[in-house]
Each structure stands twice: as structure tokens, then as C-alpha cells.
Design an enzyme around this catalytic site. Structure first.
Site, PDB file in Angstrom:
ATOM      1  CD  GLU A   1       3.863  -1.809 -12.430  1.00 40.21           C
ATOM      2  OE1 GLU A   1       3.282  -2.106 -13.213  1.00 40.21           O
ATOM      3  OE2 GLU A   1       3.432  -1.081 -11.697  1.00 40.21           O
TER       4      GLU A   1
ATOM      5  CB  CYS B   1       0.706  -3.694 -17.106  1.00 39.42           C
ATOM      6  SG  CYS B   1      -0.729  -4.210 -18.381  1.00 39.42           S
TER       7      CYS B   1
HETATM    8  O1  TXE Z   1      -2.516   4.890 -11.503  1.00 39.96           O
HETATM    9  P1  TXE Z   1      -3.580   4.945 -10.657  1.00 39.96           P
HETATM   10  P2  TXE Z   1      -0.652   6.461 -10.900  1.00 39.96           P
HETATM   11  C1  TXE Z   1       1.238   1.633 -11.929  1.00 39.96           C
HETATM   12  C2  TXE Z   1       2.818   2.373 -11.940  1.00 39.96           C
HETATM   13  C3  TXE Z   1       3.088   3.370 -11.719  1.00 39.96           C
HETATM   14  C4  TXE Z   1       1.456   3.541 -10.459  1.00 39.96           C
HETATM   15  C5  TXE Z   1       0.610   4.598 -10.373  1.00 39.96           C
HETATM   16  O2  TXE Z   1       3.895   1.607 -11.403  1.00 39.96           O
HETATM   17  O3  TXE Z   1       3.552   3.710 -10.940  1.00 39.96           O
HETATM   18  O4  TXE Z   1       0.698   2.446 -11.259  1.00 39.96           O
HETATM   19  O5  TXE Z   1       0.303   4.844 -11.238  1.00 39.96           O
HETATM   20  C6  TXE Z   1      -7.727   6.415 -10.917  1.00 39.96           C
HETATM   21  N1  TXE Z   1     -10.844   4.889  -7.085  1.00 39.96           N
HETATM   22  N2  TXE Z   1       0.742   1.533 -13.257  1.00 39.96           N
HETATM   23  O6  TXE Z   1      -0.826   6.872  -9.933  1.00 39.96           O
HETATM   24  O7  TXE Z   1      -3.726   5.832  -9.489  1.00 39.96           O
HETATM   25  C7  TXE Z   1      -7.059   7.301 -12.156  1.00 39.96           C
HETATM   26  O8  TXE Z   1      -7.725   8.960 -11.578  1.00 39.96           O
HETATM   27  C8  TXE Z   1     -10.900   5.216  -8.136  1.00 39.96           C
HETATM   28  C9  TXE Z   1       0.297   0.435 -14.121  1.00 39.96           C
HETATM   29  O9  TXE Z   1      -1.040   6.743 -12.380  1.00 39.96           O
HETATM   30  O10 TXE Z   1      -3.840   3.784 -10.304  1.00 39.96           O
HETATM   31  C10 TXE Z   1      -7.054   7.156 -13.056  1.00 39.96           C
HETATM   32  O11 TXE Z   1      -7.709   6.673 -13.551  1.00 39.96           O
HETATM   33  N3  TXE Z   1      -9.973   5.364  -8.923  1.00 39.96           N
HETATM   34  C11 TXE Z   1      -0.663   0.126 -14.718  1.00 39.96           C
HETATM   35  C12 TXE Z   1      -6.914   5.265 -12.376  1.00 39.96           C
HETATM   36  O12 TXE Z   1      -7.596   4.805 -11.361  1.00 39.96           O
HETATM   37  C13 TXE Z   1      -8.887   6.057  -8.603  1.00 39.96           C
HETATM   38  C14 TXE Z   1      -0.966   1.578 -15.677  1.00 39.96           C
HETATM   39  C15 TXE Z   1      -5.897   5.371 -12.709  1.00 39.96           C
HETATM   40  O13 TXE Z   1      -4.375   5.482 -11.520  1.00 39.96           O
HETATM   41  C16 TXE Z   1      -8.710   6.483  -7.378  1.00 39.96           C
HETATM   42  C17 TXE Z   1      -0.960   2.789 -14.699  1.00 39.96           C
HETATM   43  C18 TXE Z   1      -9.881   5.833  -6.462  1.00 39.96           C
HETATM   44  N4  TXE Z   1      -9.027   5.876  -5.293  1.00 39.96           N
HETATM   45  C19 TXE Z   1       0.318   2.709 -13.182  1.00 39.96           C
HETATM   46  N5  TXE Z   1      -7.336   6.788  -7.338  1.00 39.96           N
HETATM   47  C20 TXE Z   1      -1.093  -0.932 -15.824  1.00 39.96           C
HETATM   48  N6  TXE Z   1      -2.210  -2.125 -14.893  1.00 39.96           N
HETATM   49  O14 TXE Z   1      -0.924  -0.807 -16.909  1.00 39.96           O
HETATM   50  C21 TXE Z   1      -7.096   6.660  -8.671  1.00 39.96           C
HETATM   51  N7  TXE Z   1      -8.119   6.293  -9.307  1.00 39.96           N
END
Ligand code: TXE
Length: 486
Positions: A389, A288
Site C-alpha cells: 500500500e 483505502c
Molecule cells: O495511521 P495510523 P498513519 C495507512 C496508509 C498510511 C499508513 C500509516 O498506508 O501510510 O496507514 O498511516 C492512532 N494505539 N492508512 O501512521 O498510525 C493514530 O493516532 C491506538 C490507511 O497515519 O494507523 C490515529 O488516530 N491508536 C487508513 C489512528 O490510530 C493508535 C487511513 C490511525 O493512525 C496507535 C490512514 C496505537 N498504538 C492510513 N498508534 C485507512 N484504512 O483508510 C496510532 N494510533
């Protein structure tokens, strides 16, 4: 130390000190990003599993919160020692599960996971009560646990981020339920094995595997969960915030970023170029904090871009288990598609691809999620690739004339997490830093971390701060006790 790697791990949840199957008796496949092969099976948990884990955490709370800080710090040290003995395992599992180079998994992931427990152990052991004397009274400020915590983590730095939450959370007397990303469950499982081996009182740390909707959502909305610490995507973070707000849970959100690296013409190019390459492409740009928008002052633009592209093209991409690999695979086919779509958008919006494409790799990697580091120039500063992003090995480069313009471009995004400034004029560096709307800025460096400092962002990058005493504050309720003298 020899690494232990067992193919196709069938994982279990960890609840009240026991490794148990999910109620559904269903598992999801866990894939290697580098090869596409199945390397593990992840429990598909549901609300009933979450309920059991929350109950375990709630039951463990009275005893755990009654311990002294020193006693809990001792437990953090024991976990750190145990993790340290598994250092090489952590690195191998993390590299296999995320597709990142083994050297990075060792230096960053394994190192920091151990350090997080040690650091917070030390802080909590030395935590002193604050008091504010008045003429006729004294105020004592004490820290009490919040209660049961839900810790939800993403796939880019799996154990690094999980340990960053678990250590201060339990150190301050809370009990927790961890919900790691379903894409990278292996090191969370390893942490549970460590916790089990050291004999941590049962129920203090619980783990529920599963996807966001099945396991994450019921955890966040659970009535007996008192705090939520979430790191992940911005749109998921918005859902989490909505769900947590209904019962006023304590909430910390660490979300995405679109960080600018600002290169002034008085910078030391010898140090700036490698620094900005590292900031753009570490972990395949899936951090991030990565500097995915590179703003270069016009006088030095051509020289910088030449050297930058040259250095990017020299990065070794390929087999994550090779010690000299610098770039590995992207986390999933879906994420690769997202990155490819953005590159197409950049082309449609008039961008010039200075370097990119697909790496030429041995046959065993043909089903992996591979793309070469991509550098795009000539985009408008408001084009989608310049402000949204992408979270992959893709950077855009833009020219600026003066300080004011650099600040304007840097702030031209909904995100506000971090950034870096490269200049030999430190007064200018600090002046510009103060004008950037982010939670963190580095000058002449990037990702140079002191664990005592606040970590977090503004705008769409999140809510709240963790790190050092900010973590201790978030994972506790401060209470003031005012005693009037006779
Ligand atoms: O992450 P999610 P995703 C950004 C990056 C990426 C985008 C989506 O741009 O392309 O986010 O990534 C859990 N209630 N980052 O879809 O969905 C999920 O199971 C509770 C930035 O892979 O945010 C996982 O454990 N929990 C970031 C966690 O949330 C829920 C790093 C993160 O998944 C949920 C990664 C819900 N409704 C991606 N839905 C950074 N800040 O570093 C999903 N999860």
C-alpha cells in the site's frame, strides 16, 4: 452559507460535556498540508486524560442505555441537523486540515458526515426485534449496548469516518471516547461543538486528542473500554488488536488496501477511463478503497493507457480552496517521503514513469506536501509497488491476457479490501468478482456507496464488517431470550 475560518485554533479535549485542557498542558502543532503553516494546536493527552474520559463515558452509560431506540434516534437527528447547519464550516475545516480540494470536502466529507447521523438515526428508529417461534416456546433476540466504546480514526476522511462510528455506537446505547488523528483534529472538535450545542447528555460522547502512543494506546488497553472500532494503517491495527485481545474487547479493524481495477477489453472506455482515474486519485489516492493497481486486458492496453495518462495529466492540481481543483496536497511531509520512496523503488525495480513529477505551484505552496499524480508501467506484478500500500497519487498498470490471469494478479497481495471490474459482460463481471479475495467489489463503478451494505475487508485489510445492520450488530450485544409455554 458563509464559511467561518479562525486561524490557529487551540483545541481542547471534550469530557463529560466540558471542553478542558489536557493534564500535560502541552499542545502539538497542526499543519496545513497545502502550505505548511501552523493552523491549530492539538492537546497532547496522556493516560490521565484518557482515564477521565473513560470514567465519564462509564458514568453516562446507565442513563443513556436506558433510553429507547426512538429517543436515541431523535438525538442522532438533532446532531445531524446541527451538523447540517455547519455544512460549509465542515468543508472548509476539512479542506484546510487535510489538503483536499474544497469541492471534494463538500461533496464527500460534509455530505456523508451529516448523512451518517441521519442514516443510522433512521435505521435505529425502525429497528425491529426478531423472534423465532418454536412449537412450545418463543425466542426473542434483543440488542443490548456493549458498553464503553473507543473510536479511533485516521486523517484521510476525518469527520466522515468518525461520524460513521459515533452514530451507530451511541445509537445502539453505547457511550464513546473518540480519538481522531492528531494530524486532522479540526472537524472532530467541530462535532463536539455540535454535540454540546444540541445538549446531548454529558459523557455520552467524549473526545481525547493526542498521538497514538500517548492517547490511543492507553485508550485501547483501558480495562473499562468494552469495544474498539479502529480505522487506520495495518501495522497500527495489529498493535491495537494485540492490546484489545488481552481483555477480549469487541473489535473491528478497517485497515489498508491495495485494490485492483480490472479492465476487460469489452469495457465501455468512455466510462471506464474517468471511472478508473477517479478510483486511482480521489483524495490524492489517500482512500483505502482507491484502485492503485490497474490491470488491463492486452487487446485494449495501449488504447486505455493513452487515454488514461492523458486524463490524469489534465487533472487540475493546486490550491485546495479553488472550486475547480481536483487534486490537493498529501497529508504530511513524512507521508510525502513515503510516497517518494515508493516511486524510487519503482524506478529501481524497472518501472517506467508514464507521468508524474512535481506540480508547478505559486510560492505560497512551496512548503506544502505536493506531488503530481504518477502512473507507472512495466513493473512485475510481484514488485513492491504492485503489492504494497502506497496510499498516495501513484498507480501501477499491468497487462493481462485472460480472466484467470486477472484474478491471479488481483489476489497477489496481502490486502483484501475492495476492487473494481470494468466490462459490458455482466455475467463475466460477477463471475470474476466472486473470485477476488476482498470484502467489496464494484462492477462498472467505484465508491458507489449504499450505507446499508457491509463494509470491510479480509486478510491484512481488517477484521469484521461495519455498515447498515453490520454496524448495529457490531455496536451491540445480541441476546436471545427463550420462553417456554406451559
Ligand atoms: O495511521 P495510523 P498513519 C495507512 C496508509 C498510511 C499508513 C500509516 O498506508 O501510510 O496507514 O498511516 C492512532 N494505539 N492508512 O501512521 O498510525 C493514530 O493516532 C491506538 C490507511 O497515519 O494507523 C490515529 O488516530 N491508536 C487508513 C489512528 O490510530 C493508535 C487511513 C490511525 O493512525 C496507535 C490512514 C496505537 N498504538 C492510513 N498508534 C485507512 N484504512 O483508510 C496510532 N494510533
Amino acid at each position: 452559507m458563509k464559511a467561518v475560518w479562525r486561524d490557529r485554533l487551540k483545541l481542547q479535549n471534550y469530557i463529560s460535556g466540558l471542553f478542558i485542557e489536557p493534564d500535560s498542558r502541552e499542545w502539538m502543532d497542526d499543519y496545513s498540508p497545502a502550505t505548511g503553516e501552523i493552523i491549530g494546536q492539538v492537546p497532547k493527552s496522556q493516560k490521565s486524560d484518557v482515564d477521565r474520559a473513560v470514567k465519564a463515558a462509564k458514568d453516562a452509560l446507565p442513563y443513556w442505555s436506558s433510553l429507547t431506540n426512538i429517543e436515541r434516534a431523535d438525538w442522532l437527528d438533532k446532531i445531524a441537523d446541527n451538523l447540517e447547519s455547519k455544512y460549509e464550516d465542515i468543508a472548509h475545516l476539512e479542506s484546510k486540515d487535510t489538503g483536499k480540494p474544497i469541492s471534494l470536502a463538500r461533496e464527500v466529507d460534509a455530505h456523508r458526515s451529516v448523512k451518517n447521523f441521519r442514516f443510522f438515526g433512521e435505521m435505529i428508529r425502525n429497528l425491529e426485534e426478531e423472534s423465532f417461534g418454536m412449537e412450545d416456546a418463543n425466542n426473542r433476540v434483543i440488542y443490548k449496548p456493549v458498553g464503553v466504546g473507543a473510536l479511533i480514526t485516521p486523517w484521510n476522511l476525518p469527520l466522515y469516518l468518525l461520524s460513521w462510528k459515533v452514530a451507530p455506537a451511541i445509537g445502539m446505547g453505547n457511550t464513546v471516547i473518540c480519538k481522531p488523528s492528531e494530524l486532522t483534529p479540526l472537524t472532530a472538535d467541530l462535532l463536539m461543538k455540535s454535540v454540546d450545542e444540541v445538549g446531548l447528555p454529558k459523557g455520552v460522547i467524549n473526545l481525547i486528542h493526542g498521538d497514538g502512543m500517548g492517547a490511543g494506546a492507553p485508550l485501547v488497553s483501558h480495562e473499562d473500554v468494552d469495544l474498539v472500532s479502529f480505522t487506520g494503517g495495518t501495522s497500527t491495527g495489529a498493535n491495537v488488536a494485540q492490546s484489545a485481545a488481552v481483555s477480549f474487547k469487541k473489535l473491528s479493524l478497517e485497515l489498508g488496501g491495495k485494490n485492483a481495477s480490472i479492465i476487460f477489453d469489452d469495457c465501455d472506455l468512455e466510462k471506464t477511463v474517468p471511472g478508473v482515474v477517479r478510483s486511482g486519485f480521489l483524495n490524492q489516492g489517500q482512500v483505502c478503497l482507491c484502485g492503485s493497481r490497474i490491470l488491463v486486458q492486452e487487446n485494449v492496453y495501449d488504447k486505455f493507457v493513452d487515454r488514461f495518462v492523458n486524463e490524469v495529466e489534465n487533472m487540475k492540481i493546486g490550491d485546495p480552496s479553488n472550486e475547480d481543483t481536483k487534486l490537493g496536497a498529501l497529508i504530511s511531509p513524512e507521508h510525502l517521503s513515503k510516497v517518494e520512496e515508493y516511486i524510487q523503488i519503482a524506478k529501481d525495480e524497472g518501472g517506467t514513469i508514464l507521468t508524474g513529477g512535481y506540480p508547478c505551484l505559486p510560492k505560497e505552496f512551496e512548503n506544502g506536501n505536493w506531488i503530481a499524480p504518477t502512473v507507472i508501467a512495466d513493473l512485475d506484478v510481484s514488485s513492491r509497488c504492485s503489492i504494497e500500500e502506497i496510499f498516495g497519487p501513484v498507480v501501477t498498470i499491468h497487462k493481462f491476457v485472460n480472466e484467470e490471469e486477472a484474478i491471479k494478479i488481483a489476489n497477489n497481495t496481502r490486502y483484501g479490501l475492495a476492487g473494481s471490474i470494468w466490462t459490458t459482460d455482466l455475467e463475466k463481471g460477477n463471475r470474476v468478482a466472486e473470485s477476488i479475495h476482498t470484502g467489496m467489489i464494484w462492477i462498472n463503478t467505484w465508491l458507489h456507496r449504499d450505507l446499508r451494505v457491509p463494509f470491510g475487508g479480509v486478510k491484512d485489510s481488517g477484521v469484521g464488517r461495519e455498515g447498515g445492520r453490520w454496524s448495529l450488530g457490531f455496536f451491540s450485544e445480541t441476546m436471545n431470550i427463550c420462553t417456554k409455554y406451559d
